[in-house]
Write an enzyme that holds these catalytic residues in place. Sequence first.
Site, PDB file in Angstrom:
ATOM      1  N   ASP A   1      -1.685  -0.732 -10.506  1.00 31.71           N
ATOM      2  CA  ASP A   1      -1.592   0.343  -9.498  1.00 31.71           C
ATOM      3  C   ASP A   1      -1.248   1.718 -10.069  1.00 31.71           C
ATOM      4  O   ASP A   1      -0.455   2.464  -9.487  1.00 31.71           O
ATOM      5  CB  ASP A   1      -0.568  -0.029  -8.420  1.00 31.71           C
ATOM      6  CG  ASP A   1      -0.963  -1.275  -7.641  1.00 31.71           C
ATOM      7  OD1 ASP A   1      -1.996  -1.887  -7.967  1.00 31.71           O
ATOM      8  OD2 ASP A   1      -0.233  -1.645  -6.719  1.00 31.71           O
TER       9      ASP A   1
ATOM     10  N   ASP B   1      -4.147  -0.757  -5.252  1.00 33.58           N
ATOM     11  CA  ASP B   1      -3.988  -0.911  -3.807  1.00 33.58           C
ATOM     12  C   ASP B   1      -5.258  -0.357  -3.178  1.00 33.58           C
ATOM     13  O   ASP B   1      -5.668   0.773  -3.489  1.00 33.58           O
ATOM     14  CB  ASP B   1      -2.772  -0.113  -3.317  1.00 33.58           C
ATOM     15  CG  ASP B   1      -1.550  -0.983  -3.067  1.00 33.58           C
ATOM     16  OD1 ASP B   1      -1.553  -2.150  -3.491  1.00 33.58           O
ATOM     17  OD2 ASP B   1      -0.591  -0.483  -2.466  1.00 33.58           O
TER      18      ASP B   1
ATOM     19  N   HIS C   1       2.034  -3.563   7.241  1.00 38.03           N
ATOM     20  CA  HIS C   1       2.394  -2.932   5.962  1.00 38.03           C
ATOM     21  C   HIS C   1       2.402  -1.407   6.110  1.00 38.03           C
ATOM     22  O   HIS C   1       3.165  -0.719   5.452  1.00 38.03           O
ATOM     23  CB  HIS C   1       1.392  -3.370   4.889  1.00 38.03           C
ATOM     24  CG  HIS C   1       1.706  -2.888   3.514  1.00 38.03           C
ATOM     25  ND1 HIS C   1       2.858  -3.221   2.842  1.00 38.03           N
ATOM     26  CD2 HIS C   1       0.995  -2.091   2.658  1.00 38.03           C
ATOM     27  CE1 HIS C   1       2.850  -2.657   1.637  1.00 38.03           C
ATOM     28  NE2 HIS C   1       1.738  -1.966   1.503  1.00 38.03           N
TER      29      HIS C   1
ATOM     30  N   LYS D   1      -6.790  -4.882  -4.301  1.00 40.50           N
ATOM     31  CA  LYS D   1      -5.918  -5.798  -3.567  1.00 40.50           C
ATOM     32  C   LYS D   1      -5.379  -5.143  -2.305  1.00 40.50           C
ATOM     33  O   LYS D   1      -5.423  -3.935  -2.159  1.00 40.50           O
ATOM     34  CB  LYS D   1      -4.757  -6.242  -4.471  1.00 40.50           C
ATOM     35  CG  LYS D   1      -3.869  -5.093  -4.939  1.00 40.50           C
ATOM     36  CD  LYS D   1      -2.854  -5.572  -5.961  1.00 40.50           C
ATOM     37  CE  LYS D   1      -1.923  -4.476  -6.401  1.00 40.50           C
ATOM     38  NZ  LYS D   1      -1.029  -3.966  -5.371  1.00 40.50           N
TER      39      LYS D   1
ATOM     40  N   CYS E   1       5.152  -3.722  -7.131  1.00 41.25           N
ATOM     41  CA  CYS E   1       3.919  -4.402  -7.529  1.00 41.25           C
ATOM     42  C   CYS E   1       3.934  -4.901  -8.964  1.00 41.25           C
ATOM     43  O   CYS E   1       3.351  -5.939  -9.256  1.00 41.25           O
ATOM     44  CB  CYS E   1       2.713  -3.502  -7.257  1.00 41.25           C
ATOM     45  SG  CYS E   1       2.517  -3.184  -5.485  1.00 41.25           S
TER      46      CYS E   1
END
Length: 194
Positions: A13, A55, A63, A102, A144
């Site tokens: 990320d 992301d 979320h 993801k 993450c």
Amino acid sequence: MDTSQRRALLVVDVQPTFCEGGALGVTGGDAVATRVADHVRTHRDRYVLVATTQDWHVDPGSHFSDEPDYVDSWPPHGVAGTAEAELHPALGEVQADVTIKKGRYDAGYSGFGGTDEDGRDLAAALRDAQVTHVDVVGIAESHCVRATALDALEHGWQVRVLTDLTVPVSPELGQAARAEMRSAGVELVTSDQA
């Protein structure tokens, strides 16, 4: 390269959305992006595979929140198809072997919850490359990076987090994440020690 070890680098990320000025900017994110790019450029021969995760939120449900608690809910970030969700410009010359997106429809903290453009998940990509050891770097260490490192360990790989190539959301959360990773069996080293 030690032929008994087939090492992969997981770049987690490293996106503008998590760097200064981004929707969930972490202080030090831009500097980490530059250091990660330098590490790949200098040590690419150490790795049989380099994977990036992003992301890539389409509709991650709870979320995202207009009133986030910054524990389970967050302001919108890493929105699929936006410039903030792309890889950080510092990584422009990093030729990743695998690109994992993801969190399309969930929180997606771990890189192991995403897939590449062919629908292959990260674990399958690592197995296909006969990886034995994994180095994890990226943003944010407390979220993450931690989740990806712990999942890599759960899948059976030897795991290191390169501590100078990551940054937590806050010092306190970073300390907690490092304690959790260390107690689980993740090795914490600097890139110079690696």
